[in-house]
Scaffold this active site. Structure first.
Site, short mmCIF file in Angstrom:
data_model
loop_
_atom_site.label_atom_id
_atom_site.label_comp_id
_atom_site.label_asym_id
_atom_site.label_seq_id
_atom_site.Cartn_x
_atom_site.Cartn_y
_atom_site.Cartn_z
N GLU A 105 -57.09 -22.72 50.89
CA GLU A 105 -58.53 -22.43 50.85
C GLU A 105 -59.40 -23.60 51.34
OE1 GLU A 105 -58.15 -20.70 46.89
OE2 GLU A 105 -59.23 -18.94 47.63
N GLU A 125 -51.83 -15.73 45.15
CA GLU A 125 -52.40 -15.55 43.81
C GLU A 125 -52.04 -14.22 43.16
OE1 GLU A 125 -53.81 -16.91 46.37
OE2 GLU A 125 -54.70 -18.80 45.73
#
Ligand code: NAI
Length: 699
Positions: A105, A125
């Site tokens: 990210e 995730e």
């Protein structure tokens, strides 16, 4: 500091350095933010490179910080990414090896990205029951397109950088380096080449659209719903990517945060995060440090080529370790060998195994009828009949022939490993390796630590477990070890449910609805009811006062051993595994109930599940108290990997924590009034009672 800072010419290089995978824990985030400030304040610096030291760019958020104040402590991941985006000087991410989750990210926040070939890129995730929480759901579709991003975010699996770089129109990488070795140098040169570019490009400014909009997302949602079953996160991944296409970037970010935070509180995500940590914790043994010296295991001997011996051997052949199998008779060896061949051949037929791999594996397997042929093996695993007399003979032989320092392991499922160790003059070398059937398939390995088992022996076997891809959990010596000791209470309770009014199918259905792969009676039919029968007979002598339902014995007296006799708790048609309810069995249960003088009552599915699961929980608490297991999470791993406990519930002990131990104990007290449960059955284990009184949990 967990990042290094240096200036090369007019480029500042910030290297995350937090082994093993540069997890973005608080200290690393702080170091990144500091590096960015320093580089921006330094007039001599014109561009910035962020990279990672060692084996990764970054493996992501530091999972150890989940649920602690450190996870959110400033600068949190979002703040770091804002700092990257707001840098007045161009920031280039130089990615290699692994760029995953909260590690990918920040790279997506950088102005430019350069990657080495072979970099594993992922937003995993979803595997923890979450969606990416630091802009991944909003930025990845902008650089890879909606469909590729959706596949990656819903699946969570890593994709290689060169594959992503080959996608038409991709904007994830501005450049691929020629090799991993040249990445650092190429990244600095690239940073220099963009030093004066303005305005700086930002992923947030890219468009995010899918040409078929509604229709595509409807299709994706239906597909994902079908596959996700009990887990809410995958569908939420679809939702949030759809939102990325419908909202401004900042609104998308707000929605991402909202969904992430809600998922964080779901029992399913808690279960998955628990399992992630528990799996790693299982290999840590309090008094056996990780640097304990290990013995070298280059060859294995297996005694007994039956059901277990064959499956056990396959594990080692698959890992490239030579195996020598010993039997008493040539026919038994031939049979064992044929079974192994058949197993591999069916894998070849299904395309799961290449012919040459199959041949390589078989070439590692030899057989013998003579113990003297085993003397050079580094470790021997015994899988002969479950009788102490037979084990005694075998271990005395092994003690005679095996070279000094060889590890002597037993696959016994119920016998006393300490007693087996005493048959030898080297009890420090003796250990239990309790595989589960089918041994080449089941993930669980209970490693049974005897009173005298050497620490190096334990450490060696745990490492070997990893090598053959098992989830190894250490158990102390007791009847049944962790898993089967607990299942005994579960089975007793299942029997009492029949005595009080249930049918086998009602119990199985309730438990399967809860999420178990199989209810206790279908399970019994699969494993063979005669096995439990034999164990009960032995236990009846050791513990004559233990109360059981007689139904299981009556079933076996009728010769109904399960699928292998086409009749057990259910009827079976030849060659099929469908369980058909049996009038004969239901009548047998009713008659027995009459003998006991019990008036049947309707028992709810909720009560069935609670009685079965809490009987596991209470015995689990005894096991912890007795030191048979060192952590509650080890018990969960045993149940998840060996007994089909529903993954989305995280194991019996975590499930009890989630229900609340107070509530568990309250239910147990209610069950004490059941006609078939002697009061002692539902007496809370001292540990459970203590934790409840102190308002604590197992975890
Ligand atoms: P099995 O009956 O299929 O195989 C045992 C084999 O050992 C037979 O082939 C027999 O010929 C051989 N054998 C017996 N005495 C021997 C001796 N003195 N020397 C050499 N070979 C000898 O039994 P299975 O199911 O493979 O069980 C083996 C062990 O594994 C037992 O201790 C059992 O409790 C344990 N176990 C079994 C599980 C299962 O689901 N079947 C699961 C976990 C453990």
């Amino acid at each position: 500091m967990t990042a290094d800072y240096k200036v090369l010419g007019d480029v500042a290089v910030i290297t995350m350095n937090n082994p093993p995978v540069n997890g973005l824990g608080h200290a690393t985030r702080l170091a990144l933010a500091d590096g960015l400030s320093k580089a921006n304040a330094d007039g001599a610096v014109k561009a910035i490179v962020i990279t990672g030291a060692g084996k990764a760019f970054s493996g992501g958020a530091d999972i150890k910080e989940f649920g602690t104040h450190k996870a959110l402590a400033e600068p949190n991941l979002l703040s770091v990414i804002i700092a990257v985006e707001n840098s007045a000087k161009p920031v280039v991410a130089a990615m290699h090896s692994v760029a995953m989750g909260g590690g990918l990210e920040p790279a997506l926040g950088c102005h430019y990205r350069i990657a080495a070939p072979g970099t594993s890129v992922a937003l995993p995730e979803v595997k923890l029951g979450l969606i990416p929480g630091a802009g991944g759901t909003q930025r990845l579709p902008r650089v890879l397109g909606v469909e590729t991003a959706l596949n990656m975010i819903v699946g969570g699996d890593p994709v290689k950088s060169e594959l992503l770089a080959s996608l038409p129109g991709q904007k994830l990488f501005d450049k691929m380096s020629a090799s991993a070795e040249s990445l650092a140098e190429e990244a600095v040169a690239f940073a220099q080449s963009v030093a004066d570019t303005r305005p700086l490009p930002l992923v947030r400014n890219l468009p995010c659209k899918h040409p078929q909009g509604d229709a595509y997302f409807q299709f994706a949602r239906n597909m994902v719903k079908g596959m996700a079953k009990n887990f809410p996160a995958p569908v939420k991944c679809v939702d949030i990517i759809e939102m990325a296409t419908r909202n401004k970037f900042d609104e998308g970010m707000r929605l991402e945060r909202e969904i992430f935070t809600n998922l964080m509180l779901t029992p399913e995500s808690r279960a998955l995060r628990h399992i992630f940590v528990a799996e790693r914790a299982a290999s840590k043994i309090p008094d056996v440090p990780e640097d304990t010296p290990k013995r070298e295991i280059k060859s294995i001997a297996v005694i007994g080529a039956g059901t277990m011996g064959g499956g056990i051997s396959m594990n080692f052949l698959n890992a490239g370790i030579p195996v020598k199998m010993l039997e008493m008779k040539q026919e038994a060896l031939d049979r064992g060998l044929a079974t192994i061949r058949k197993n591999y051949e069916s894998q070849v037929k299904k395309g799961k195994l290449k012919q040459d791999k199959y041949e390589q594996r078989m070439a590692l397997l030899t057989t013998t009828l003579s113990y003297d042929d085993l003397k050079d093996a580094d470790m021997v695993i015994e899988a002969v009949f479950e009788e102490m007399g037979v084990k005694e003979k075998v271990f005395k032989e092994l003690d005679r022939v095996m070279k000094p320092g060889a590890i002597l392991a037993s696959n016994t499922s119920t016998l006393d490993v300490d007693q087996i160790a005493e048959f030898t003059k080297r009890p420090q070398d003796v250990i239990g390796t309790h595989f589960f059937s089918p041994a080449n398939v089941m993930k669980l390995l209970e490693v049974v630590r005897g009173k005298k088992t050497g620490k190096d022996v334990l450490a060696t076997v745990m490492a070997l477990g990893k090598k053959i891809k098992k989830t190894s959990v250490v158990s102390g010596v007791c009847d049944g070890f962790i898993g089967n000791r607990m299942i005994e209470q579960y089975s007793r309770q299942a029997g009492f449910l029949l005595d009080e009014g249930c049918t086998p199918q009602q119990v199985d259905k309730a438990v399967e609805k809860f999420g178990f792969a199989m209810g206790p009676f279908r399970m019994g039919d699969l494993a063979g009811n005669d096995i439990g029968w034999a164990i009960r007979k032995r236990r009846a002598q050791e513990r004559p006062n233990m109360l059981y339902s007689r139904t299981a014995d009556k079933l076996c007296e009728l010769g109904r051993f399960g699928q292998k006799t086409s009749a057990g708790w259910y009827d079976y048609q030849a060659g099929k595994r469908d369980a058909i309810p049996s009038d004969l069995v239901n009548k047998m249960i009713e008659d027995h109930r009459k003998e006991l003088g019990i008036t049947p009552r309707k028992i709810s599915d909720e009560e069935i599940v609670q009685r079965l699961v809490y009987s596991l929980v209470n015995e689990g608490a005894h096991i912890l108290e007795d030191g048979i297991a060192t952590k509650a999470s080890d018990i969960d791993m045993v149940y998840l990997t060996g007994y089909g406990f529903p993954v989305f519930r995280g194991g019996p002990m975590l499930y009890a924590d989630q229900v609340g131990l107070f509530n568990v104990v309250q239910s147990m007290k209610r069950f004490q009034k059941n006609p078939r449960d002697d009061a002692s059955f539902w007496e809370p284990a001292p540990l459970l009672a203590r934790l409840t009184a102190e308002a604590k949990s197992f975890s």
